[in-house]
Structures are given as structure tokens and as C-alpha cells.
Scaffold this motif. Structure first.
Motif, short mmCIF file in Angstrom:
data_model
loop_
_atom_site.label_atom_id
_atom_site.label_comp_id
_atom_site.label_asym_id
_atom_site.label_seq_id
_atom_site.Cartn_x
_atom_site.Cartn_y
_atom_site.Cartn_z
N GLU A 304 16.36 -69.80 -3.38
CA GLU A 304 17.16 -71.02 -3.23
C GLU A 304 18.14 -70.89 -2.06
O GLU A 304 18.35 -71.84 -1.32
N ILE A 307 16.01 -71.10 1.29
CA ILE A 307 15.49 -72.40 1.74
C ILE A 307 16.61 -73.40 2.03
O ILE A 307 16.51 -74.21 2.94
N ARG A 308 17.70 -73.30 1.26
CA ARG A 308 18.76 -74.31 1.45
C ARG A 308 19.79 -73.85 2.49
O ARG A 308 20.14 -74.59 3.40
N LEU A 499 6.63 -82.14 -8.79
CA LEU A 499 6.67 -81.16 -7.70
C LEU A 499 5.34 -81.10 -6.93
O LEU A 499 5.31 -80.83 -5.73
N PRO A 572 12.36 -85.02 -3.95
CA PRO A 572 11.84 -85.59 -2.70
C PRO A 572 10.32 -85.65 -2.54
O PRO A 572 9.83 -86.29 -1.62
N GLU A 637 16.85 -83.44 1.45
CA GLU A 637 15.43 -83.78 1.57
C GLU A 637 15.14 -85.27 1.36
O GLU A 637 14.59 -85.93 2.24
C1 DMJ Z 1 13.72 -78.21 -3.49
O1 DMJ Z 1 14.67 -77.24 -3.61
C2 DMJ Z 1 12.54 -77.72 -2.72
O2 DMJ Z 1 11.79 -78.79 -2.27
C3 DMJ Z 1 11.66 -76.81 -3.51
O3 DMJ Z 1 10.51 -76.45 -2.82
C4 DMJ Z 1 11.25 -77.47 -4.79
N1 DMJ Z 1 12.35 -77.97 -5.50
C5 DMJ Z 1 13.35 -78.75 -4.82
C6 DMJ Z 1 13.06 -80.23 -4.73
O4 DMJ Z 1 12.37 -80.77 -5.75
#
Ligand code: DMJ
Length: 673
Positions: A304, A307-308, A499, A572, A637
């Protein structure tokens, strides 16, 4: 000043167009001679005799005519350019088109030539990529003119120029060795496309990656304005009640902390840049400069935070050219590295970024497969930017190891992997949803990021899509929607996480990059299903999980929702895929579907005092049961993909130059020189 009463009284005043000549000036009356000096004096006198209103109107008319002249000159030029481009396009042979598409325009230089050997795997042959439907900047007659509501946001170009100015002062001293272009990548002399090992001997040259400055500004349309409005509303809530904290709790007007690192603020940085929100961006930048501190005794989740935070900082660095973000990215990247100190080199899920220690969750020594295989784009890019190979080495090792593992089912991977043994655990369950999803996404995206030469990644991706087709695809009743289910020990389950809706976008991206054309067909089918996950629900918003009906039953829709699954977290994935589908097909229905979704977010999740909230019940329009939480990915996103979906500007994050990480942070594609 044209009132109804005046209108009723007679025709509108027209005195501003009548010019009364005095006796001296009347033709044929004494005093007239045709000398230049006389004419000049005479004109000047006439001018002086006009009322102030008359003079203003004449001046206004002149100005108006001048503006019209300039506009018609530019649109003629545009029309001419598109005619010329079109005829050039027509002249290209069938063989030339794929080659031109595959040799992407240079974004970032690479030290090595691409290895064009795609023949190892039968499915790997590159197909002719579909031609993007748009004329490069969109034909002017299709462009929707910017509404005049907010002149500060007239065009992307204007707003970004302004932001550039704001960050310039900081940039000047820190980035002397860099070339910056808005929406382009930042190039530093020591960049390379490979892990910065001894292979990289030549320093990269400074090169301007885009000539954005010369491009016509593309006006922002009504729907994009609606996204900007939504973003501002969300941001207002965050700013008022959660500033510098991880997530907004919009109903209780407070915040929640996950890592204590201003997650929403960092996730939203590049969205603000793309939306042209310069004031908000500048304010957030100040917080990053003054208050973002990673030297904290806090456990963060490796995936987390990669990616963020790492992804968000890297992309903001690329878009803004502001080295502050690269410095912060280096800092967090270094602090995450202890996660890789495991017996198997498969990283632990959690890291204490202050102490430099890492550990698995308390109850297991397993990590999640999606988590350990979806940090690669970010760490690889960090190596390229810093010249320090350790980041890329660590994540490449994970991919190489996973490539060799047994326990896959036609390319489909289990959901867990043990950090001691390095083996998959809990074998026999296969899903494209939670815990596996972005493994598949990152196979393709790493291959694209690295210049399409890492064949193992492509092999694994192609095999996995074959695995999906073979084991996970089914059709629902009554509408016969193709969906992606799950497999548990040989039993098919008609369950699909929201997802999974990342998949149509990823498939389309692959097809755009020359992979099998049937991937695009599947993408088109699946995005329809994802849309139906919204359209068939009472609020028009998708639940977290749906179950599809495999047998027709009177009065039943395709989509069934279990009580435990009927929440919506403002995710998203569907909007993300709609964005890719629109970019690659130009079919406006994808924009219309996204527009419906945005309106339903506004209807059911918007909190009047600022912010948006997750909801517990998408099936109850009268009481969707707000959860009091705005996830950071709504700004990072969902709204970003909405804005891009509604844009007709393919250069607004050009997909031949950027690859989005799984949190929608665009990173440059390393293109062979
Ligand atoms: C986000 O943190 C990322 O897109 C991740 O890959 C999946 N979960 C969330 C959004 O749903």
C-alpha cells in the motif's frame, strides 16, 4: 443594460453606429481638401466628436474583429494540418503501421536496443495495434468549448503553465541538470532503462521529451469541469477536517489514520496536477516540504505504501519536475527496503519505516501474491532515477522467482506465498480479484515499462489470460454477460469482485501494445459486464462483490448481491477500464457510462459539508447507509480516471509514453533509444 421596459418602448438605441458630420466635414462644403494632413485632422475631429459610448463600441468592434481574425487563422491552420496528417497516414503501408506504433515516440532514452525476439511463446506474436480513433488533438469541431465559469481553468495548458511558475523557484536551484516539460517526463543525465548496474556506462543525454509548449491548448469540457468540481468538493472536506492525515471521515468531520503519512494528500498530488488545480497543488506541496516525515516509528504495509506513496511521489516528480518529490520518494524507498530481508527474498507485508525492521502479519508468515508482485513498477523506476540498482534488483528477484514456481494453473496463481520457503501456499484457489488482481496487471505493465523486451513477463501474462479464458469465464442469464468467476479446488464460483474490473482496461492496453486482437474483444465484453454491475443496481453503483446468475429465473437479473457484499468504497476499477476503452476505441458510450457513474456518486455518496463517503448499501437509494470514510484512492484514482475518460486529448497522459501504476500514478515508459 437592455431592459424589458426599454424593449417595449421601441427599438433598442442604435446611436453608437450613427455618425453625424458637422458642416465643415460634409463632402463638398468649404474647407475640404484631400490632403493627408487634412484627412488625419478630419478623422481625429470626427473621433473626438463621438460620445464615449460610441468610441468604446467602435474600439470593441475593432478588438472583436481582430480576435475573430486570429481564431479563423488558427482553425484554418489546424484544418490544414489534419488534412496533411490524414493524407500522410493514408500513404503508410499496412506493414508500416504496426512498426510505427510499436516504436513508441521516445519518452526516455534507453541504453540498449530492444530484443525483438517474441517468438518463444506461440501467443506472443505482435498483432497490428488498433489505430487510436482520435485525430491527435481532436478535430476542432468536436471539441467542446470550455465553459466560462472559471477562467482560471480555461485550458490544461494555461493552468499547468501557472503551476510550473509556482514550482519554478524551487526547481531552478535543484534541477539545473534537468529538462522539464509539463506532462512530459523529467530527464536527468544519469537515467537509464536498466537496473543501474555497470551496464550503464554512458550518461544519458538531456533531451526534451515532448514539445508540449508548441501544442494547441485543449479546452476542458463540461464533464471534466464536473470532475474538477467533485474533486474540489472532496478536497474541501479533506482540507477542513483531515488535513495532513490519512483519510477523511466526512460525516463525523474528522479523520482516520492508517500509516499517519497524509495518504490522501500524497495520493491526490498528481491528480491535482492533471486537473490543473494549482492552488491546491501548491498548498499540498508545502505540506510535503514541511510536514511529511518518514522517520516515524510506524508499521506500514509494503504494497500500500509503495503504490500510493512511492508511486504518488514518483509520478508527481515526473509531471511537475520538482525534485522535492524525488527526494521524498528516495527516502520512503530506502525505508521500505528492509521488507526484502527474508529467507526467500519474498518480502514481508509490513515494515517499520522508523526502525528499519520488517515482519509478516502476526498470524502467518505468508505474504499476498498480488502485494509482492505489484511493487515492481515503482521500485524499478526508483532505481532508474537514482542510479541505485538495489531497488530494482530486489523486486526483479521476486518476479523471477514467481516465474519459476509450481502451483500455477495455466498461468493462474494462488493468492499466498510463504516468505520462508518462497512457495505458494493455500493452493487450488484462483481468482482475478482480491489478493491476486494486480499480479496480472503488473506482468503486462512491467513488460511495457521496460520497452517490451522482458519476455518472461509477457509469457506469464499471455499464459494467465489463456488460463482466465479456460477456467474463469462464464456467461450469465438472462443477458448472457461474460464475467470472470473464481475457481476453488476445481469448483467454479460465479463470484466476481469489483476489483476484477481492472481487467478490461489491462486487456485493452495489451492489445494496443500489439498483443492478440481477441484480448480487445474480451475487453469489450467484460467492460459491458462491469457497467452492468452498476446499471442493474438500485443506486446505479456497483457493490463490492456480485454473484452472477448462471440459470435463467423469472424476475431475476444477471447480478445477485449478498447482504455482506453490498457496500461501495468509491473504487476506481470500472472507471479505469472505461478510460482505456475510450482512449483505444473512441466509442462515446464509454464516456456516457462513466458520466452516469459520476452522477450516481454525486447522488448517493456526496457529503454536503465536504467530501464523499463509502456506503454500506448500494441497493437502498433512500438510505445507502454512509460509512463515514473517503478512501484515498477516490482522489488518487477514481476522479483522475474520470477526468481522463472525459478528455479527448490523447496527449493528456499519453498511453504510449506513460504506464499507470495500480494506484493510477503515471510513470514513464522506458523506450528503447
Ligand atoms: C487501490 O489501492 C488499487 O487500485 C489497488 O490495486 C486495488 N485497490 C484499490 C482500489 O480499489
Amino acid at each position: 443594460m437592455y431592459s424589458g421596459a426599454a424593449a417595449a418602448a421601441g427599438p433598442p438605441l442604435r446611436d453608437f453606429i450613427s455618425v453625424t458630420l458637422g458642416p465643415e466635414e460634409a463632402v463638398g462644403v468649404g474647407g475640404y481638401n484631400n490632403s493627408k494632413a487634412w484627412r488625419r485632422r478630419s478623422c481625429w475631429r470626427k473621433w473626438k466628436q463621438l460620445s464615449r459610448l460610441q468610441r468604446s463600441v467602435i474600439l470593441f468592434l475593432f478588438a472583436f474583429l481582430a480576435v475573430c481574425g486570429v481564431i479563423s487563422y488558427t482553425s484554418l491552420g489546424e484544418a490544414w494540418k489534419s488534412i496533411t496528417n490524414k493524407s500522410l497516414d493514408d500513404q503508410r503501408t499496412e506493414q508500416e503501421i504496426p512498426r510505427l506504433k510499436l516504436a513508441n515516440p521516445a519518452v526516455l532514452p534507453a541504453p540498449q536496443k530492444a530484443d525483438a525476439n517474441h517468438g518463444d511463446y506461440p501467443e506472443l506474436s505482435l498483432q497490428k495495434p488498433p489505430k487510436p480513433p482520435h485525430i491527435r488533438r481532436g478535430p476542432s469541431n468536436l471539441q467542446i468549448k470550455a465553459p466560462q465559469r472559471d477562467t482560471r481553468l480555461k485550458t490544461q495548458h494555461d493552468t499547468m503553465r501557472a503551476v510550473e511558475e509556482l514550482v519554478k523557484a524551487d526547481k531552478v536551484e535543484k534541477t539545473e541538470k534537468s529538462i522539464i516539460s509539463w506532462r512530459g517526463a523529467m530527464i536527468e543525465p544519469d537515467q537509464s532503462t536498466e537496473p543501474p548496474s555497470s551496464k550503464v556506462t554512458e550518461p544519458e543525454k538531456h533531451s526534451s521529451v515532448e514539445t508540449e509548449d508548441q501544442k494547441e491548448p485543449v479546452p476542458i469540457n463540461e464533464r471534466q469541469m464536473a470532475v474538477i468540481e467533485a474533486f474540489r468538493h472532496a478536497w474541501k472536506g479533506y482540507k477542513d477536517f483531515a488535513w495532513g492525515h490519512d483519510e477523511l471521515k466526512p460525516l463525523s468531520k474528522s479523520y482516520s489514520e492508517w500509516f499517519g503519512l497524509g495518504l490522501t494528500l500524497i495520493d491526490a498530488l498528481d491528480t491535482m496536477w492533471i486537473l490543473g488545480l494549482k492552488e491546491e497543488f501548491e498548498e499540498a506541496r508545502k505540506w510535503v516540504a514541511n510536514d511529511l516525515v518518514f522517520d516515524k516509528n510506524v508499521d506500514v504495509n509494503l504494497f500500500e505504501s509503495t503504490i500510493r506513496i512511492l508511486g504518488g511521489l514518483l509520478s508527481t516528480y515526473h509531471l511537475s519536475g520538482d525534485s522535492l518529490f524525488l527526494e521524498k520518494a528516495k527516502d520512503i524507498g530506502n525505508r521500505l527496503m528492509p521488507a526484502f530481508k527474508t529467507p526467500s527474498k519474498i518480502p514481508y507485508s509490513d515494515v517499520n519505516i522508523g526502525r528499519g525492521t520488517a515482519h509478516p502479519p502476526r498470524w502467518t508468515s505468508d505474504s499476498t501474491v498480488a502485494e509482492v508482485t505489484s511493487i515492481q513498477l515503482e521500485f524499478r523506476e526508483l532505481s532508474r532515477l537514482t542510479g541505485d540498482e538495489k531497488f530494482q534488483k530486489a523486486v526483479d528477484e521476486v518476479m523471477k522467482h514467481v516465474h519459476t514456481l509450481s502451483g500455477k494453473n495455466d498461468g493462474l496463481v494462488p493468492m499466498f506465498i510463504n516468505t520462508n520457503s518462497g512457495q505458494f501456499t493455500h493452493l487450488g484457489v484462483y481468482t482475478l480479484g482480491a489478493r491476486a488482481d494486480s499480479y496480472y496487471e503488473y506482468l503486462l505493465k512491467q513488460w511495457i515499462q521496460g520497452g517490451k523486451k522482458e519476455n518472461e513477463l509477457l509469457e506469464d501474462y499471455m499464459r494467465a489470460i489463456e488460463g482466465v479464458k479456460k477456467h474463469l469465464l462464464q456467461r450469465s442469464e438472462p443477458k448472457k454477460l461474460t464475467f470472470v468467476g473464481e475457481l476453488a479446488h476445481g469448483h467454479f464460483s460465479a463470484k466476481m469482485d469489483h476489483l476484477v474490473c481492472f481487467l478490461p482496461g489491462t486487456l485493452a492496453l495489451g492489445a494496443h501494445n500489439g498483443l492478440a486482437a481477441d484480448h480487445m474483444k474480451l475487453a469489450e465484453t467484460l467492460i459491458e459486464t462491469c457497467y452492468q454491475m452498476y446499471a442493474q443496481v438500485e443506486t446505479g453503483l456497483s457493490p463490492e462483490i456480485v454473484h452472477f446468475n448462471l440459470h435463467a429465473q423469472k424476475g431475476h437479473k444477471d447480478v445477485e448481491i449478498k447482504p455482506a457484499d453490498r457496500h461501495n468504497l468509491l473504487r476506481p476499477e470500472t472507471v479505469e477500464s472505461l478510460f482505456y476503452m475510450y482512449r483505444f476505441t473512441g466509442d462515446k458510450k464509454y464516456q456516457d457510462w462513466g458520466w452516469e457513474i459520476l452522477q450516481n456518486f454525486n447522488r448517493y455518496t456526496r457529503v454536503p459539508t465536504g467530501g464523499y463517503t463509502s456506503i454500506n448499501n448500494v441497493q437502498n437509494p433512500n438510505n445507502p447507509e454512509p460509512r463515514d470514510k473517503m478512501e484515498s484512492f477516490f482522489l488518487g484514482e477514481t476522479l483522475k480516471y474520470m477526468f481522463l475518460l472525459f478528455s479527448d486529448d490523447i496527449d493528456l497522459i499519453n498511453l504510449d509514453k506513460y504506464i499507470f501504476n495500480t494506484e493510477a500514478h503515471p510513470l514513464p515508459i522506458w523506450v528503447p533509444a
